[in-house]
Each structure stands twice: as C-alpha cells, then as structure tokens.
Design a protein around this motif. Structure first.
Motif, PDB file in Angstrom:
ATOM      1  N   GLU A   1       0.811  -1.225   0.000  1.00 18.07           N
ATOM      2  CA  GLU A   1       0.000   0.000   0.000  1.00 18.07           C
ATOM      3  C   GLU A   1       0.848   1.282   0.000  1.00 18.07           C
ATOM      4  N   VAL A   2       2.059   1.214   0.560  1.00 17.30           N
ATOM      5  CA  VAL A   2       2.895   2.432   0.514  1.00 17.30           C
ATOM      6  C   VAL A   2       3.861   2.432  -0.667  1.00 17.30           C
ATOM      7  N   LEU A   3       4.356   1.244  -1.022  1.00 21.02           N
ATOM      8  CA  LEU A   3       5.376   1.213  -2.077  1.00 21.02           C
ATOM      9  C   LEU A   3       4.804   1.432  -3.476  1.00 21.02           C
ATOM     10  N   LEU A   4       3.588   0.912  -3.726  1.00 23.43           N
ATOM     11  CA  LEU A   4       3.059   1.048  -5.094  1.00 23.43           C
ATOM     12  C   LEU A   4       2.831   2.508  -5.493  1.00 23.43           C
ATOM     13  N   PRO A   5       2.114   3.311  -4.692  1.00 20.21           N
ATOM     14  CA  PRO A   5       1.961   4.719  -5.092  1.00 20.21           C
ATOM     15  C   PRO A   5       3.287   5.473  -5.120  1.00 20.21           C
ATOM     16  N   TRP A   6       4.181   5.138  -4.192  1.00 16.79           N
ATOM     17  CA  TRP A   6       5.481   5.798  -4.183  1.00 16.79           C
ATOM     18  C   TRP A   6       6.238   5.483  -5.468  1.00 16.79           C
TER      19      TRP A   6
ATOM     20  N   GLN B   1       4.999   4.548  -8.375  1.00 17.25           N
ATOM     21  CA  GLN B   1       4.340   5.191  -9.524  1.00 17.25           C
ATOM     22  C   GLN B   1       4.798   6.652  -9.670  1.00 17.25           C
ATOM     23  N   ALA B   2       4.966   7.300  -8.535  1.00 18.21           N
ATOM     24  CA  ALA B   2       5.337   8.723  -8.576  1.00 18.21           C
ATOM     25  C   ALA B   2       6.837   8.943  -8.754  1.00 18.21           C
ATOM     26  N   ASN B   3       7.656   7.936  -8.387  1.00 12.69           N
ATOM     27  CA  ASN B   3       9.103   8.190  -8.333  1.00 12.69           C
ATOM     28  C   ASN B   3       9.973   7.309  -9.217  1.00 12.69           C
ATOM     29  N   ALA B   4       9.363   6.363  -9.944  1.00 14.03           N
ATOM     30  CA  ALA B   4      10.187   5.404 -10.703  1.00 14.03           C
ATOM     31  C   ALA B   4      11.074   6.112 -11.710  1.00 14.03           C
ATOM     32  N   ARG B   5      12.320   5.696 -11.789  1.00 21.70           N
ATOM     33  CA  ARG B   5      13.210   6.235 -12.820  1.00 21.70           C
ATOM     34  C   ARG B   5      12.786   5.669 -14.170  1.00 21.70           C
ATOM     35  N   ASP B   6      12.987   6.474 -15.203  1.00 19.43           N
ATOM     36  CA  ASP B   6      12.647   6.004 -16.549  1.00 19.43           C
ATOM     37  C   ASP B   6      13.852   5.226 -17.090  1.00 19.43           C
ATOM     38  N   LEU B   7      13.782   3.909 -17.027  1.00 19.96           N
ATOM     39  CA  LEU B   7      14.887   3.073 -17.511  1.00 19.96           C
ATOM     40  C   LEU B   7      14.409   2.314 -18.747  1.00 19.96           C
ATOM     41  N   PRO B   8      15.291   2.141 -19.734  1.00 22.18           N
ATOM     42  CA  PRO B   8      14.835   1.556 -21.008  1.00 22.18           C
ATOM     43  C   PRO B   8      14.106   0.229 -20.848  1.00 22.18           C
TER      44      PRO B   8
ATOM     45  N   GLU C   1       9.503 -15.996   0.885  1.00 19.22           N
ATOM     46  CA  GLU C   1       8.216 -16.567   1.314  1.00 19.22           C
ATOM     47  C   GLU C   1       7.298 -15.477   1.892  1.00 19.22           C
ATOM     48  N   TYR C   2       7.849 -14.662   2.774  1.00 16.37           N
ATOM     49  CA  TYR C   2       7.041 -13.585   3.369  1.00 16.37           C
ATOM     50  C   TYR C   2       6.552 -12.616   2.293  1.00 16.37           C
ATOM     51  N   LEU C   3       7.454 -12.297   1.366  1.00 15.75           N
ATOM     52  CA  LEU C   3       7.058 -11.344   0.321  1.00 15.75           C
ATOM     53  C   LEU C   3       5.956 -11.926  -0.558  1.00 15.75           C
ATOM     54  N   GLU C   4       6.131 -13.193  -0.936  1.00 20.28           N
ATOM     55  CA  GLU C   4       5.145 -13.787  -1.849  1.00 20.28           C
ATOM     56  C   GLU C   4       3.755 -13.847  -1.218  1.00 20.28           C
ATOM     57  N   ASN C   5       3.715 -13.890   0.099  1.00 20.95           N
ATOM     58  CA  ASN C   5       2.405 -13.882   0.788  1.00 20.95           C
ATOM     59  C   ASN C   5       1.694 -12.538   0.658  1.00 20.95           C
ATOM     60  N   VAL C   6       2.431 -11.476   0.348  1.00 26.61           N
ATOM     61  CA  VAL C   6       1.778 -10.157   0.308  1.00 26.61           C
ATOM     62  C   VAL C   6       1.793  -9.549  -1.101  1.00 26.61           C
ATOM     63  N   TYR C   7       2.198 -10.325  -2.106  1.00 23.94           N
ATOM     64  CA  TYR C   7       2.219  -9.779  -3.470  1.00 23.94           C
ATOM     65  C   TYR C   7       0.813  -9.344  -3.879  1.00 23.94           C
ATOM     66  N   PRO C   8       0.641  -8.103  -4.343  1.00 18.35           N
ATOM     67  CA  PRO C   8      -0.702  -7.611  -4.663  1.00 18.35           C
ATOM     68  C   PRO C   8      -1.171  -8.090  -6.047  1.00 18.35           C
ATOM     69  N   VAL C   9      -2.314  -8.702  -6.109  1.00 18.70           N
ATOM     70  CA  VAL C   9      -2.845  -9.203  -7.384  1.00 18.70           C
ATOM     71  C   VAL C   9      -2.959  -8.040  -8.366  1.00 18.70           C
ATOM     72  N   GLY C  10      -2.483  -8.264  -9.573  1.00 16.48           N
ATOM     73  CA  GLY C  10      -2.603  -7.228 -10.613  1.00 16.48           C
ATOM     74  C   GLY C  10      -1.491  -6.197 -10.586  1.00 16.48           C
ATOM     75  N   ALA C  11      -0.658  -6.220  -9.536  1.00 12.40           N
ATOM     76  CA  ALA C  11       0.432  -5.238  -9.491  1.00 12.40           C
ATOM     77  C   ALA C  11       1.735  -5.924  -9.069  1.00 12.40           C
ATOM     78  N   CYS C  12       1.872  -7.176  -9.488  1.00 16.50           N
ATOM     79  CA  CYS C  12       3.057  -7.941  -9.058  1.00 16.50           C
ATOM     80  C   CYS C  12       4.342  -7.334  -9.632  1.00 16.50           C
ATOM     81  N   GLY C  13       4.299  -6.979 -10.918  1.00 18.53           N
ATOM     82  CA  GLY C  13       5.485  -6.412 -11.557  1.00 18.53           C
ATOM     83  C   GLY C  13       5.882  -5.103 -10.897  1.00 18.53           C
ATOM     84  N   ALA C  14       4.883  -4.264 -10.657  1.00 23.73           N
ATOM     85  CA  ALA C  14       5.177  -2.953 -10.041  1.00 23.73           C
ATOM     86  C   ALA C  14       5.724  -3.142  -8.624  1.00 23.73           C
ATOM     87  N   PHE C  15       5.218  -4.155  -7.922  1.00 24.44           N
ATOM     88  CA  PHE C  15       5.679  -4.380  -6.546  1.00 24.44           C
ATOM     89  C   PHE C  15       7.155  -4.815  -6.550  1.00 24.44           C
TER      90      PHE C  15
END
Ligand code: SF4
Length: 349
Positions: A16-21, A23-30, A173-187
């Motif tokens: 919930e905190v990392l996805l919006p952050w 989206q707003a801050n990602a570097r534009d990498l090829p 294992e802990y991370l995979e338990n909280v991967y958000p459906v539909g936003a796995c790549g962004a996470f």
C-alpha cells in the motif's frame, strides 16, 4: 527480536505504501518501458553485479544487434563476447545464449511463462526467474537480491546473515504472501527502486523513505548495523607480467583458453609472476617479435570475484609480427576483438 506477527505485519504494509510511491518516483529506464520477457531477461542478467548507468548503453546495443531470442540463439561467439565486452562475468552471456537455444528448441521459440520452466533455463536463478515472472507475467513471485535483503533486514530489524540461503528463502516466502494481485510487476520493481535509490547500503535516506513510519531500523537507529553479512573470504592474489607488443600500428593479442576465467576472450600475451624489465625483454625476444625498445612500465590491478590480479605491463616496440600472435590495430581492438577490462585498461594509458 520481533515477533512473527510483527514481522508479517511489516511485510503486509509494504504494497500500500510502495506502489503509489513507485508510480510517482520510478526512474525512466529503457527496460522498464517493456514487459517483453526477452528484454526484461537480458536487462536482469546485465544488471547482476553491474550498475544501472553502466548497463543502459550495453542493453540498447545488445538489443539493436540481437533483437529476438532467435537472433541471440544464432549469434556467433565473437558477436556475443564483443557485445558483452567490459561488462565482465562473461559466463552470463554464454548462459544467455544457451538458454535462448533451449527456448528455440524446447519451447517452440516462445519464452516460457511458468516459473519452473523459466527457472530451469541456463543462467536463471531464483532472483531472475522471480523478476521475469512477476514483471512480465504478473505472477506473485519475489525477486530477492542483495537490495531486497537489505531493505527487509532493516524494515523488520532482522539480524540473520543475509548470505544464508535460509534468510533468502524466508524473505521470499514472506514477500510472496503479500504480493498484490494485478500489481506484481510494479511491486517487484518498487522494492528494487527502494533499495537502489533510498535504502542504500550506506547513508539510507530515511527522511524521505516511504516506509519510514513503520521501519524498525529507523525507529531504533539500527540502520548502519543492518544487514548482517558473513565475513568475506580473502581474495587470492596473482601477480602477472603483461606484454603490450607493438609492431607498426598493431598490437599482439592471443585468444584465451576455452575453459576457465575469461575463457574465449582475447588478451595481451602474459605470464604468471612479475618479470623485471630485462627479463621481460628477453622473454619478448623468445616470442620471436624482436623487441627494439621498452617504452613504458605500467602497474594495474584488476579484481575478480575470488581473485585479484596485480599486473606489471611492459609496452615494447618490436620489429617482427610473429605469427604465434594475432596482430590488431587500435581500431580493430575497439571494434572487432573482445578484450576484457583486465587487459583493456592497459590501452587507456
Ligand atoms: S526508513 Fe531508512 S532504513 Fe528503513 S527502509 Fe527506509 S531507508 Fe531503509
């Protein structure tokens, strides 16, 4: 020591905190402009052990010459090594090609989507398989590298050494338990971005960190103690003498053995141990190149994963182009022959 429940809560709050952050801050990498598995795969392999800024140019050149899996599968070894020249860890590009051949032969030329098949490809470990499956196919697969281990060690204040396989497994294992459906790549990418830009190894930027409100290391001031790493093994030191034999406008080079360190790449003639200038001149004469002048002595160090080369280089002018060597002009060394950084550094002098 924090309780299991506290730790799981830390993980659960991340999306919930990392996805919006992100989206707003990602570097534009090829490589972020595509979800094409071939491109993401090439970028992830290049990014292992190499800085983002250094990879940019290599990535674009590589894809311009080899734009598809089939082009990679069919490329000559010279082309591959030249495209990889300077990136180091050359087994990475050889494995890329082996895997490309497997995709062509066993997957009908289409990059596989299921995790097991991706993970089974040559040169693809848990991290790369997780990155490809989450970014390209939206699967809840974690990509746990040193950056992610550092972030999670700090957020959960976990003092287990991050080099241990058990620690990596636990974090995945802990991370995979909280991967958000539909936003796995962004996470996946948000975690990479946090590690690269904010929660850096030294001087993490906690004041602007999106997880500062619930990071245990930030709360307790333990950032600099984390992550814990096992002591590193000392690197073996190997002394070498390197000959830069120049005849006319060309330098003597030779191909390295097909097996071992820097296999199949080109090198300047060299030998184990440090030879004095007189002895080095005598050895050059034994090469059959008739050295006429020793112009310069240069000392260089090159560090590999387990070994450090301490090199003494002698630039000599010669009269004869003995055919035990290949003779290449500076331009040819630039454009044709794959000369690894360990030797290329002598040319820069
Ligand atoms: S608050 Fe500081 S230590 Fe915690 S994750 Fe952010 S940058 Fe890292």
């Amino acid at each position: 020591m924090h309780t299991l429940q506290e730790i799981q809560t830390q993980y659960a709050r991340l999306p919930e905190v990392l996805l919006p952050w992100y989206q707003a801050n990602a570097r534009d990498l090829p490589w972020r402009r595509t979800k094409e598995p071939y491109c993401v795969w090439v970028s992830e392999i290049m990014l292992q052990q190499t800085r983002v800024e250094a990879v940019r140019g290599y990535y674009e050149r590589f894809l311009a010459v080899l734009p598809t899996v089939s082009a990679l599968a069919e490329a000559s070894e010279e082309t591959l090594l030249k495209l990889w020249e300077g990136l180091g860890y050359y087994s990475r590009v050889r494995n890329l090609q082996k895997a490309a051949k497997t995709v062509m032969l066993e997957h009908g030329s289409v990059f596989p989507q299921d995790y097991k098949s991706v993970r089974a490809l040559c040169g693809i470990g848990d991290y790369t398989a997780g990155a490809i499956c989450s970014i390209c196919f939206e699967q809840p697969r974690a990509a746990v590298d040193g950056n992610v281990l550092r972030i999670m060690a700090r957020i959960t204040e976990d003092f287990s050494p991050i080099d241990l396989q058990d620690t990596k497994k636990k974090v995945a294992e802990y991370l995979e338990n909280v991967y958000p459906v539909g936003a796995c790549g962004a996470f996946t990418q948000s975690l990479m971005e946090l590690g690269a830009c904010i929660c850096t190894p030294r001087s993490p930027k906690c004041a602007v960190c999106p997880v500062k409100s619930f990071c245990f290391a930030n709360e307790n001031g333990t950032q600099s103690e984390l992550p814990v790493k096992l002591p590193k093994k000392e690197k073996r030191v190997e002394e070498k003498t390197v000959w830069l034999l120049e005849c006319g406008d060309a330098f003597a080079i030779e191909k390295r053995a097909e097996k071992g360190l820097l296999s199949g790449l080109w090198q300047f003639p060299n030998a184990i141990g440090v030879q004095t200038p007189d002895i080095a001149l005598r050895t050059a004469a034994e090469f059959g190149v008739q050295p006429t002048e020793l112009c310069r002595e240069v000392h260089k160090t090159h560090v590999f994963t387990h070994i450090r080369w301490e090199m003494t280089g002698y630039h000599m002018l010669c009269n004869v182009r003995d055919n035990r060597f290949t003779w290449a002009t500076r331009e040819e060394l630039e454009n044709i022959y794959a000369l690894p950084t360990a030797f290329r550094i002598f040319l820069e002098e």
